[in-house]
Design an enzyme around this catalytic site. Structure first.
Site, mmCIF file in Angstrom:
data_model
loop_
_atom_site.group_PDB
_atom_site.id
_atom_site.type_symbol
_atom_site.label_atom_id
_atom_site.label_comp_id
_atom_site.label_asym_id
_atom_site.label_seq_id
_atom_site.Cartn_x
_atom_site.Cartn_y
_atom_site.Cartn_z
ATOM 1 C CB THR A 150 59.672 3.756 -3.762
ATOM 2 O OG1 THR A 150 58.801 4.391 -4.703
ATOM 3 C CG2 THR A 150 59.225 4.058 -2.341
ATOM 4 C CD GLU A 151 61.226 6.693 -8.388
ATOM 5 O OE1 GLU A 151 61.493 5.647 -7.764
ATOM 6 O OE2 GLU A 151 60.951 6.715 -9.599
ATOM 7 C CG ASN A 152 57.067 7.774 -3.302
ATOM 8 O OD1 ASN A 152 57.774 6.814 -3.583
ATOM 9 N ND2 ASN A 152 55.918 7.648 -2.671
ATOM 10 C CB SER A 195 64.185 10.533 -2.323
ATOM 11 O OG SER A 195 63.941 9.307 -2.970
#
Lengths: 236, 214, 236, 214
Positions: free
Chosen positions: D48-50, D90
């Site tokens: 998840t990109e966070n 990320s």
């Protein structure tokens, strides 16, 4: 269940082909993946381009790989030191190529490759002979040179603790180029002092996430370049 | 008795100019001695470009950690409050202007602040640059510690460097065995003379015009 | 002995001047430095440019700062969400500016500022309206756009544990923009849940080294944006 | 009884095409359902990109950690073997081509692989792009899950997107309620039809020429 472990260093490096570009972790002796390098010597592949900050010391590890005639070209920032004899000799004889890259630019080019950034601008080398032939451009009133990413087919890395997913931690300044080289190679091969079960590395303490690692081989008592040299050892 | 400062005195004098709390990167040689002369009441944090902030003194030989080296590949220690990081992060600190002071040795330094300390440019020499070009471009203040002349008596403070540059116009101040010298818009200017040294001697041993202190 | 602690959030943000550019850590609610933001509202400075992934939620924290008329311009990747009302309203009324930056480009521009890289190339936005006006250049047969670094005068960051030198650790995904914003601001102000003595954070586990931090204020029981919103709170 | 696949069936069908060990980023909406249909004997790692690799399912409401969210700002968990990292790292995973598969929802997808899923481009709308443009340019394979048509019956698979693009020529394969469709050099090509759906129906509801399966 994902498990990236391979059972021997020879298996780990078996498919590295003629002419491959190989990043080798370590800064001088600290972090140098000696067992993987010796396995690559045993494997015997030639015509390699090797990326490392230095060129190895004594007649073991990276210096031994070079001395064994397997390296066509070195890309590094500091190709000589008091204990490096092999590369200087071959270089003076015209038997090996050198691409000299300032240390910070070397690190950033490797990181850029891992991050999908094909080029960036840096003030480093502006006004020096190492900027010759490079594009110079002004930002905020100051000249910068453009530098391209630096990718590799393989990376050989030494770490402290790994899990089967490829999550890694390092020990002290042996971390150096490890995390960025893991990002920049198509196939990253890691020798770890300790292989632990999934979940044993705190997710807050992972330095290299497993996504950047392809193969892990456990080498519980790795030799250290300085120890080998002090003992007068040579390889093979 | 020769006049002028010893290596230790040059290092101690340079340390006087580093403010409390500074992040400092010390080059190999005389610059390393600076760490032994931190003025009373100040604290410096040492950065070594291979990935450590909070470098401490060398360990006893039987307490060496083979994975804890500095950029000169000597064994070191880490002080409480230290941090390890990878090479790209380490050079972000340098290139990004986060290091306050870098103290370097040199082969030549010019009146316009050019420095040449990485290569003689001699044919056949093996070039090796390391982090020198990153440091001189990135660190906020570049200090140089050097003997005023070479062993042959040739000036190291020159009008224009004859060796290949490490970086143009980057040096702020020079600490030699004879004097503290600033690089100013008007060229070299003496800030302070070593005991027993007069301006004439400094002038004679400098390969460029040099101004006396105000 | 170096000690970057300041004793209150109001003291920590007291000198932020009219027209400053301020990075605010956090991704949505996680990692949002609510106490520092509320101190900035009490301080009252106007005409700010704020860099954050979003624009705040409800009427607390960043949304409250915007609602209080202190922000001239937002630089962010995602300025609206189900719980963001303040920014959308002001934007529709033409009372606030917006610079929309894709999330990865936003992160990389911030990291570049901290790393002394004035510009870099990325494939993100190629062939879209967000690439309009940008320099496009081909590397390895693929188009990329040039993006500049993104600096700030101040950064307001929330962390988990800090020491007096400014070494930081974060909690889980609250890490998000913290480490890179600490690098990119001239003055980095951090609120920490816990302030520990020098040496209590393992040097291997430091996420933000102290060199990137200027001021630390301990906020032992920080409020969370989602909790405030669920309780129907508004600020000031 | 309407023919075709449900949302869950579309997600399950997409999951079949994801190889064991893949690192996967799932978009908001139907794509999130893919995690519930991992084929027997396979394991996917969710990014998840966070800043989390190894995202697990949502927690029970009383076990929420307020500092553990996904990119859709929903509370999630972390599986054993997870890792946290900052936003630049990320998106290095994304932009650097390290994520194997991204499954996205969409407004439109074109026969040349163009995707439009971030903005209607309507005047007065507040633009919000998030990480969509990074994902479509960086991830190795872009899969789309979408209803074949809008609620009004307008085709979402079109000759050319009328909405602003998220990225040009990036989509590999599309999973709709009616069919699995590949983007090929010859445009759309049906790979598989949902039960009770024939090629004529798919063709009629597609806004571009489309080829039957071989």
């Amino acid at each position: 269940m994902i498990d990236k472990q391979v059972l021997s260093v020879s298996e780990a490096v078996a498919d590295i082909p003629e002419g491959a570009t190989v990043m080798v972790g370590g800064f001088g002796a600290s972090g140098s993946p000696i067992e993987l390098l010796h396995a690559l010597i045993d494997q015997g592949v030639k015509n390699l381009t090797v990326i490392n900050n230095n060129t190895g010391n004594g007649e073991v590890g990276l210096a031994a790989l070079i001395g064994n005639g397997q390296v066509r070209k070195m890309i590094c920032s500091f190709p000589r030191s008091s204990q490096s004899k092999v590369f200087p000799q071959l270089y003076k004889e015209g038997k090996i190529e050198l691409e000299l890259v300032p240390q910070g630019t070397l690190a950033e080019r490797i990181r850029a490759a891992g991050a999908g950034i094909p080029a960036f601008y840096t003030p480093t080398t502006v006004g020096t002979v190492l900027a010759e032939g490079k594009e110079v451009r002004e930002f905020d009133g100051r000249d910068h040179v453009m530098e391209p990413w630096l990718k590799a087919d393989y990376a050989l890395i030494k770490c402290e603790v790994a899990d089967p997913l490829g999550n890694l931690t390092y020990n002290k300044t042996a971390r150096n180029f490890g995390p960025i080289m893991c990002m920049a190679a198509t196939t990253t091969i890691v020798q770890t002092k300790k292989l632990v079960a999934r979940g044993e590395i705190d997710p807050e303490h992972v330095i290299t996430p497993g996504i950047f690692v392809n193969r892990i081989v456990e080498v519980p008592d790795p030799v250290h370049e300085d120890t080998l040299i002090a003992a007068g050892r040579r390889f093979p | 008795m020769s006049a002028g400062w010893t290596r230790e005195q040059m290092a101690a004098r340079a340390a006087q100019d580093i403010p409390d709390g500074a992040c400092v990167n010390l080059g190999i040689g005389i610059p390393e001695l600076v760490a032994g002369f931190v003025p009373e009441g100040r604290e410096f944090i040492y950065h070594t470009e291979n990935g450590l902030l909070g470098m401490g003194p060398p360990p006893a030989e039987n307490e060496r950690d083979l994975d804890l080296m500095n950029a000169g590949k000597k064994y070191v220690t880490a002080v409480p409050g230290a941090a390890y990081f990878h090479h790209a992060d380490s050079f972000s600190m340098i290139r990004g202007g986060h290091i306050d002071v870098c103290v370097l040795g040199t082969m030549q330094v010019a009146a316009n602040g050019d420095i040449a300390n990485w290569s003689t440019g001699a044919p056949g020499a093996i070039p090796a640059v390391g982090g020198a070009m990153d440091l001189v471009q990135g660190v906020k203040r570049i200090y140089v510690i050097t003997q005023h002349t070479t062993r042959n008596g040739d000036p190291k403070l020159v009008e224009r460097c004859s060796y290949p540059l490490t970086g143009p116009g980057v040096v702020s101040r020079i600490y030699t065995d004879l004097a503290v010298v600033d690089v100013t818009d008007d060229g070299f200017r003496v800030v302070e003379l070593a005991p027993g040294v007069d301006f004439e001697e400094v002038k004679n041993k400098t390969g460029a015009s040099i101004l006396p202190s105000d």
